[in-house]
Scaffold this active site. Structure first.
Site, PDB file in Angstrom:
ATOM      1  N   SER A 174       7.032   0.947   1.081  1.00 10.58           N
ATOM      2  CA  SER A 174       6.343   0.708   2.357  1.00 10.58           C
ATOM      3  C   SER A 174       6.596  -0.734   2.776  1.00 10.58           C
ATOM      4  CB  SER A 174       4.845   0.921   2.132  1.00 10.58           C
ATOM      5  OG  SER A 174       4.097   0.425   3.217  1.00 10.58           O
ATOM      6  N   TYR A 187      -3.066  -0.704  -2.722  1.00 15.20           N
ATOM      7  CA  TYR A 187      -1.900   0.000  -2.169  1.00 15.20           C
ATOM      8  C   TYR A 187      -0.679  -0.926  -2.167  1.00 15.20           C
ATOM      9  CZ  TYR A 187       0.825   2.767   1.244  1.00 15.20           C
ATOM     10  OH  TYR A 187       1.807   3.507   1.889  1.00 15.20           O
TER      11      TYR A 187
HETATM   12  N1  LIG Z   1       2.080   7.147   6.684  1.00 15.64           N
HETATM   13  C1  LIG Z   1       2.403   5.856   6.675  1.00 15.64           C
HETATM   14  O1  LIG Z   1       1.982   5.065   7.548  1.00 15.64           O
HETATM   15  C2  LIG Z   1       3.293   5.312   5.588  1.00 15.64           C
HETATM   16  C3  LIG Z   1       3.875   4.041   5.771  1.00 15.64           C
HETATM   17  C4  LIG Z   1       4.686   3.530   4.776  1.00 15.64           C
HETATM   18  C5  LIG Z   1       4.925   4.263   3.627  1.00 15.64           C
HETATM   19  N2  LIG Z   1       4.354   5.486   3.477  1.00 15.64           N
HETATM   20  C6  LIG Z   1       4.594   6.217   2.230  1.00 15.64           C
HETATM   21  O2  LIG Z   1       5.317   7.399   2.519  1.00 15.64           O
HETATM   22  C7  LIG Z   1       4.981   8.410   1.565  1.00 15.64           C
HETATM   23  C8  LIG Z   1       4.583   9.688   2.276  1.00 15.64           C
HETATM   24  O3  LIG Z   1       3.468   9.390   3.093  1.00 15.64           O
HETATM   25  P1  LIG Z   1       2.929  10.384   4.226  1.00 15.64           P
HETATM   26  O4  LIG Z   1       2.525   9.522   5.351  1.00 15.64           O
HETATM   27  O5  LIG Z   1       3.878  11.487   4.440  1.00 15.64           O
HETATM   28  O6  LIG Z   1       1.594  10.873   3.507  1.00 15.64           O
HETATM   29  P2  LIG Z   1       0.908  12.308   3.449  1.00 15.64           P
HETATM   30  O7  LIG Z   1      -0.513  12.060   3.088  1.00 15.64           O
HETATM   31  O8  LIG Z   1       1.212  13.083   4.682  1.00 15.64           O
HETATM   32  O9  LIG Z   1       1.680  13.009   2.232  1.00 15.64           O
HETATM   33  C9  LIG Z   1       1.467  12.629   0.910  1.00 15.64           C
HETATM   34  C10 LIG Z   1       1.643  13.856   0.041  1.00 15.64           C
HETATM   35  O10 LIG Z   1       1.431  13.453  -1.321  1.00 15.64           O
HETATM   36  C11 LIG Z   1       0.650  14.450  -1.957  1.00 15.64           C
HETATM   37  N3  LIG Z   1      -0.098  13.896  -3.084  1.00 15.64           N
HETATM   38  C12 LIG Z   1      -1.114  13.000  -3.047  1.00 15.64           C
HETATM   39  N4  LIG Z   1      -1.604  12.804  -4.285  1.00 15.64           N
HETATM   40  C13 LIG Z   1      -0.884  13.600  -5.115  1.00 15.64           C
HETATM   41  C14 LIG Z   1      -0.931  13.852  -6.514  1.00 15.64           C
HETATM   42  N5  LIG Z   1      -1.840  13.266  -7.316  1.00 15.64           N
HETATM   43  N6  LIG Z   1      -0.060  14.726  -7.042  1.00 15.64           N
HETATM   44  C15 LIG Z   1       0.856  15.360  -6.236  1.00 15.64           C
HETATM   45  N7  LIG Z   1       0.937  15.167  -4.917  1.00 15.64           N
HETATM   46  C16 LIG Z   1       0.078  14.295  -4.363  1.00 15.64           C
HETATM   47  C17 LIG Z   1      -0.303  14.942  -0.875  1.00 15.64           C
HETATM   48  O11 LIG Z   1      -0.855  16.209  -1.191  1.00 15.64           O
HETATM   49  C18 LIG Z   1       0.619  14.957   0.350  1.00 15.64           C
HETATM   50  O12 LIG Z   1       1.253  16.200   0.484  1.00 15.64           O
HETATM   51  C19 LIG Z   1       3.873   7.806   0.702  1.00 15.64           C
HETATM   52  O13 LIG Z   1       4.414   7.299  -0.483  1.00 15.64           O
HETATM   53  C20 LIG Z   1       3.323   6.696   1.560  1.00 15.64           C
HETATM   54  O14 LIG Z   1       2.721   5.674   0.783  1.00 15.64           O
HETATM   55  C21 LIG Z   1       3.559   6.040   4.438  1.00 15.64           C
END
Ligand SMILES: NC(=O)c1ccc[n+]([C@@H]2O[C@H](COP(=O)([O-])OP(=O)(O)OC[C@H]3O[C@@H](n4cnc5c(N)ncnc54)[C@H](O)[C@@H]3O)[C@@H](O)[C@H]2O)c1
Length: 304
Positions: A174, A187
């Site tokens: 991120s 985080y």
């Molecule tokens: N959304 C943002 O603004 C953003 C920005 C930068 C980075 N990211 C990173 O991108 C990645 C995806 O994020 P997203 O926005 O698609 O989030 P999201 O919440 O839509 O998806 C995350 C997924 O991870 C799964 N998950 C959570 N805990 C879990 C566990 N213990 N075991 C198995 N699965 C688990 C959830 O069920 C979900 O399907 C993450 O690593 C997040 O940190 C997101």
């Protein structure tokens, strides 16, 4: 080789790689990208957001899919959507905060599917609280899902990739892994760890001469998936929340071209350069001006 010759060679290579990266940046991924049809890709956190979109993109590239998530139902929904594309998909309910669960699922994948060619460490969670308000359990879980799980999946699948000198590991970090944010200490710590892990892993692969195994580190700014619902960008016309589709496309493009690091949007490269040479107080001033101190004040997070 003496030091003078070694230095000269290094300088020439720096110039060469610089020119190469400029040249490559103007050739589209569709022309210079690799062919991955028939390869097996494992995506963690495939039930939602970026993970689900990546699953669809990899299906379009003709890959076989292995989808891991703690949310069995939503993971099945992803799989159902992809099967319509005529692609082989297997789903596994895995709790990525649990090392034993990860290793057990990896064994199952090896038996039921075979080797994994592409590993996407995508699953992530966020508490969205000030550090002293985070329970110990939540801090531990954030580290377990956001970074420890990367260690265990890489331990499970990298050895076979290295033996075959073929494979790719994509680690989703991120922008919060590059610059700290008020209200995101746990985080940010987990994402900074992913950045360091990815960089060191790539150094290890290089030093072992494993040129067929690549890594891609992904650092997106806020993405509109629901994970950071409620967060406000102070200057949305400079740094708007990203669309999940543009992030998924950016990741696939970088992956196909074996790009080692991708920051989304590109403006992050400029901020990171600033961080490198500005005095720390100036950096904090600019970050606060840009809203890093208030961005999380309105955080609600995923409500469903
Ligand atoms: N959304 C943002 O603004 C953003 C920005 C930068 C980075 N990211 C990173 O991108 C990645 C995806 O994020 P997203 O926005 O698609 O989030 P999201 O919440 O839509 O998806 C995350 C997924 O991870 C799964 N998950 C959570 N805990 C879990 C566990 N213990 N075991 C198995 N699965 C688990 C959830 O069920 C979900 O399907 C993450 O690593 C997040 O940190 C997101």
């Amino acid at each position: 080789m003496n030091l003078v010759l070694e230095s000269l060679q290094m300088l020439c290579l720096v110039l060469y790689y610089w020119l190469e990266s400029i040249y490559l940046s103007i050739i589209p991924a569709s022309v210079r990208g690799k062919d991955v049809s028939g390869e097996t890709v494992l995506i963690t956190g495939a039930a939602s957001g970026i993970g689900r979109l990546l699953a669809k993109r990899f299906a379009n590239l003709g890959c076989r899919l292995v989808l891991w998530d703690i949310n069995k139902e939503a993971n099945e929904t992803t799989a159902k959507e992809i099967r319509k594309q005529g692609v082989t998909v297997r789903t596994y309910r895995v709790d990525l905060s649990n090392q034993k669960d990860i290793f057990a699922a990896a064994d199952k994948v090896r038996t039921e599917v075979g080797q994994v060619d592409i590993l996407v460490n995508n699953a992530g969670i966020v508490s969205g609280k000030k550090f002293l308000e985070c329970s110990d359990e939540m801090v531990r879980k954030t580290m377990d899902v956001n970074v420890m799980a990367h260690f265990w999946t890489v331990k499970a699948f990298l050895p076979t990739m290295m033996k075959r000198d073929h494979g790719h590991v994509i680690n989703i970090a991120s922008s919060a892994g590059l610059i700290g944010v008020n209200g995101l200490a746990d985080y940010c710590a987990s994402k900074f760890a992913v950045v360091g892990f990815n960089e060191s892993l790539q150094f290890e692969l290089d030093s072992l001469g494993k040129t067929g195994v690549n890594t891609t580190l992904v650092c997106p700014y806020l993405v509109n998936t629901g994970m950071f619902d409620g967060c406000q960008a102070k200057f949305p016309w400079i740094l708007p929340m990203l669309l999940p589709e543009e992030v998924a496309d950016g990741i696939i493009e970088a992956f196909l071209c074996n790009q080692r690091v991708v920051y989304l949007p590109k403006l992050l490269y400029f901020f990171l350069a600033l961080k490198g040479f500005l005095p720390t107080k100036c950096l904090f001033l600019i970050c606060n001006f840009m809203g890093a101190n208030s961005m999380m004040d309105t955080f609600k997070g995923r409500t469903k």
